[in-house]
Design a protein around this motif. Structure first.
Motif, PDB file in Angstrom:
ATOM      1  N   ILE A 136       0.849  -1.146  -0.105  1.00  0.00           N
ATOM      2  CA  ILE A 136      -0.058   0.159  -0.335  1.00  0.00           C
ATOM      3  C   ILE A 136       0.644   0.898  -0.362  1.00  0.00           C
ATOM      4  N   GLU A 137       0.772   2.185  -1.002  1.00  0.00           N
ATOM      5  CA  GLU A 137       1.472   3.541  -0.862  1.00  0.00           C
ATOM      6  C   GLU A 137       0.161   4.278   0.207  1.00  0.00           C
ATOM      7  N   PRO A 138       1.261   4.900   1.585  1.00  0.00           N
ATOM      8  CA  PRO A 138       0.801   5.027   2.548  1.00  0.00           C
ATOM      9  C   PRO A 138       0.229   6.700   1.896  1.00  0.00           C
ATOM     10  N   LEU A 139      -0.603   7.491   3.568  1.00  0.00           N
ATOM     11  CA  LEU A 139      -0.815   8.003   2.848  1.00  0.00           C
ATOM     12  C   LEU A 139       0.515   9.524   3.991  1.00  0.00           C
ATOM     13  N   GLN A 140       0.189  10.535   3.506  1.00  0.00           N
ATOM     14  CA  GLN A 140       1.369  11.053   4.351  1.00  0.00           C
ATOM     15  C   GLN A 140       0.311  12.617   5.061  1.00  0.00           C
ATOM     16  N   ALA A 141       1.401  12.209   6.416  1.00  0.00           N
ATOM     17  CA  ALA A 141       0.716  13.612   6.960  1.00  0.00           C
ATOM     18  C   ALA A 141      -0.200  14.550   7.097  1.00  0.00           C
ATOM     19  N   ALA A 142       0.588  15.109   6.427  1.00  0.00           N
ATOM     20  CA  ALA A 142       0.226  16.427   5.562  1.00  0.00           C
ATOM     21  C   ALA A 142      -1.571  16.270   5.455  1.00  0.00           C
ATOM     22  N   GLY A 143      -1.129  14.973   4.346  1.00  0.00           N
ATOM     23  CA  GLY A 143      -2.988  14.895   4.099  1.00  0.00           C
ATOM     24  C   GLY A 143      -3.849  14.872   5.399  1.00  0.00           C
ATOM     25  N   ILE A 144      -3.251  14.660   6.231  1.00  0.00           N
ATOM     26  CA  ILE A 144      -4.230  13.950   7.682  1.00  0.00           C
ATOM     27  C   ILE A 144      -4.173  15.629   8.105  1.00  0.00           C
ATOM     28  N   ALA A 145      -3.198  16.383   8.140  1.00  0.00           N
ATOM     29  CA  ALA A 145      -3.181  17.306   8.959  1.00  0.00           C
ATOM     30  C   ALA A 145      -4.260  18.830   7.491  1.00  0.00           C
ATOM     31  N   ASP A 146      -4.324  18.542   6.864  1.00  0.00           N
ATOM     32  CA  ASP A 146      -5.737  18.779   5.961  1.00  0.00           C
ATOM     33  C   ASP A 146      -6.694  18.319   6.277  1.00  0.00           C
ATOM     34  N   ALA A 147      -6.683  18.164   6.236  1.00  0.00           N
ATOM     35  CA  ALA A 147      -8.568  17.229   7.125  1.00  0.00           C
ATOM     36  C   ALA A 147      -9.171  18.042   8.002  1.00  0.00           C
ATOM     37  N   ILE A 148      -7.545  17.632   8.819  1.00  0.00           N
ATOM     38  CA  ILE A 148      -8.026  18.270  10.165  1.00  0.00           C
ATOM     39  C   ILE A 148      -8.366  20.386   9.939  1.00  0.00           C
ATOM     40  N   GLY A 149      -7.510  20.903   8.969  1.00  0.00           N
ATOM     41  CA  GLY A 149      -7.511  22.389   8.917  1.00  0.00           C
ATOM     42  C   GLY A 149      -8.900  22.041   8.174  1.00  0.00           C
ATOM     43  N   TYR A 150      -9.597  21.403   7.161  1.00  0.00           N
ATOM     44  CA  TYR A 150     -11.233  21.387   6.767  1.00  0.00           C
ATOM     45  C   TYR A 150     -11.802  21.588   7.500  1.00  0.00           C
ATOM     46  N   ILE A 151     -11.509  20.837   8.638  1.00  0.00           N
ATOM     47  CA  ILE A 151     -13.149  20.088   9.363  1.00  0.00           C
ATOM     48  C   ILE A 151     -12.263  22.140  11.052  1.00  0.00           C
ATOM     49  N   VAL A 152     -11.561  22.173  10.886  1.00  0.00           N
ATOM     50  CA  VAL A 152     -11.849  23.126  11.965  1.00  0.00           C
ATOM     51  C   VAL A 152     -11.666  24.872  11.251  1.00  0.00           C
ATOM     52  N   THR A 153     -12.162  24.487  10.048  1.00  0.00           N
ATOM     53  CA  THR A 153     -12.099  26.495   9.353  1.00  0.00           C
ATOM     54  C   THR A 153     -13.589  27.035   8.492  1.00  0.00           C
ATOM     55  N   ARG A 154     -14.417  25.095   9.330  1.00  0.00           N
ATOM     56  CA  ARG A 154     -15.723  25.407   8.404  1.00  0.00           C
ATOM     57  C   ARG A 154     -16.775  27.041   9.437  1.00  0.00           C
ATOM     58  N   ARG A 185     -19.709  28.269  11.757  1.00  0.00           N
ATOM     59  CA  ARG A 185     -20.409  27.842  12.935  1.00  0.00           C
ATOM     60  C   ARG A 185     -21.037  26.405  12.459  1.00  0.00           C
ATOM     61  N   ARG A 186     -21.718  26.806  11.377  1.00  0.00           N
ATOM     62  CA  ARG A 186     -23.343  26.449  10.909  1.00  0.00           C
ATOM     63  C   ARG A 186     -22.576  25.044  10.404  1.00  0.00           C
ATOM     64  N   VAL A 187     -21.689  24.749   9.908  1.00  0.00           N
ATOM     65  CA  VAL A 187     -21.417  23.552   9.758  1.00  0.00           C
ATOM     66  C   VAL A 187     -20.449  22.266  10.732  1.00  0.00           C
ATOM     67  N   ALA A 188     -20.429  20.896  11.112  1.00  0.00           N
ATOM     68  CA  ALA A 188     -20.544  20.150  11.686  1.00  0.00           C
ATOM     69  C   ALA A 188     -19.263  19.039  10.970  1.00  0.00           C
ATOM     70  N   VAL A 189     -18.474  18.845  11.024  1.00  0.00           N
ATOM     71  CA  VAL A 189     -17.556  18.461   9.621  1.00  0.00           C
ATOM     72  C   VAL A 189     -17.492  16.492  11.673  1.00  0.00           C
ATOM     73  N   ASN A 190     -18.119  16.126  11.810  1.00  0.00           N
ATOM     74  CA  ASN A 190     -18.761  14.712  13.412  1.00  0.00           C
ATOM     75  C   ASN A 190     -17.135  14.510  12.330  1.00  0.00           C
ATOM     76  N   GLU A 191     -16.892  13.540  11.880  1.00  0.00           N
ATOM     77  CA  GLU A 191     -16.748  12.136  11.376  1.00  0.00           C
ATOM     78  C   GLU A 191     -15.629  12.101   9.671  1.00  0.00           C
ATOM     79  N   MET A 192     -14.241  11.989   9.905  1.00  0.00           N
ATOM     80  CA  MET A 192     -14.052  12.085   8.185  1.00  0.00           C
ATOM     81  C   MET A 192     -12.853  11.078   8.431  1.00  0.00           C
TER      82      MET A 192
END
Length: 256
Positions: free
Chosen positions: A220-238, A240-247
């Motif tokens: 398996i070609e593994p994920l890179q840490a920056a990709g997960i950081a991107d997901a976290i960045g996306y979640i916390v910059t939504r 107020r009305r938007v809640a991404v509960n699970e990714m």
């Protein structure tokens, strides 16, 4: 995923555990690039200093907080130090964790205890200390919201041989996250979980004699840490009305 507005986290303070490497370091850089002041928590001060210096060179703000968060007092003091230094706490990223794989026949109870201590108890210590400050931030900030993001794993969804206690910690984390999400809805504190799949981080150096697991991920070609950081960045910059509960973020070749 779409990039968030420039400086979307300006004026906020984020605390990232396990920030000395991997997902934690990448997340700290990502949040700093969005304008957040970042408190970097881990035990390896030298690595935290290097990370903080790199963030500062990019015109960001970071503070090194050396702590062993498996110790309840150190976890509490780390949160308090962050709050006292910056006057607020808007985002908590619970990233610290360890994966020690092996069968019940061949694994020591010390390794099991180590996983439970860091993956579960430490997270609870930090979260408990942070919640009052996050509630205050949600009530007083222009964003009108605060965030907790817990880093789990596909191991919180699918049980595999040689990972029974790691599965225990991550299944438990997912359940804790959902219950906490419901508790804090009224307080405008969003609680989210990110579940990375096969990832290229230091965790792979702690697999021990988990031959079966190594074989499963070898192609398996593994994920890179920056990709997960991107997901976290996306979640916390939504907004107020938007809640991404699970990714759930699997490697492209991963089947489980």
């Amino acid at each position: 995923m779409n990039a968030s507005p420039a400086g979307a986290l300006a004026g906020t303070v984020a605390l990232v555990t396990g920030a000395s490497s991997g997902i934690g370091a990448a997340t700290a850089r990502r949040l700093a690039s969005e304008g957040a002041t970042v408190a970097l928590i881990a035990r390896r001060r030298d690595r935290l200093r290097c990370l903080a210096e790199g963030i500062t060179r990019q015109d960001g703000r970071a503070r090194v907080v050396e702590a062993d968060i498996t110790d309840p007092e150190q976890a509490y003091q780390a949160v308090q130090e962050t709050r006292e230094a910056f006057g607020r706490l808007d985002i908590l990223v619970n990233n610290a964790g360890v994966m020690l794989l092996g069968t019940a026949l061949h694994t020591t109870t010390q390794e099991w205890d180590r996983m439970v201590s860091l993956n579960v108890s430490a997270l609870l210590h930090v979260t408990h200390a942070a919640v009052p400050h996050l509630i205050d931030a949600a009530a007083t900030s222009p964003r009108q919201v605060a965030d907790i993001v817990n880093v789990s794993s596909t191991a919180g969804r699918v049980a595999r041989p040689s990972s029974s206690v790691y599965n225990l910690t991550k299944f438990g984390l997912n359940g804790f996250t959902e219950a906490l999400r419901q508790e804090l809805l009224i307080e405008r504190v969003r609680v989210s979980v990110v579940e990375p799949g096969t990832l290229q981080t230091e965790l792979v150096h702690h697999l021990g004699d988990a031959t079966r697991t190594l074989q499963q991920v070898s192609g398996i070609e593994p994920l890179q840490a920056a990709g997960i950081a991107d997901a976290i960045g996306y979640i916390v910059t939504r907004e107020r009305r938007v809640a991404v509960n699970e990714m759930l973020v699997r490697a492209g070749d991963q089947t489980w």
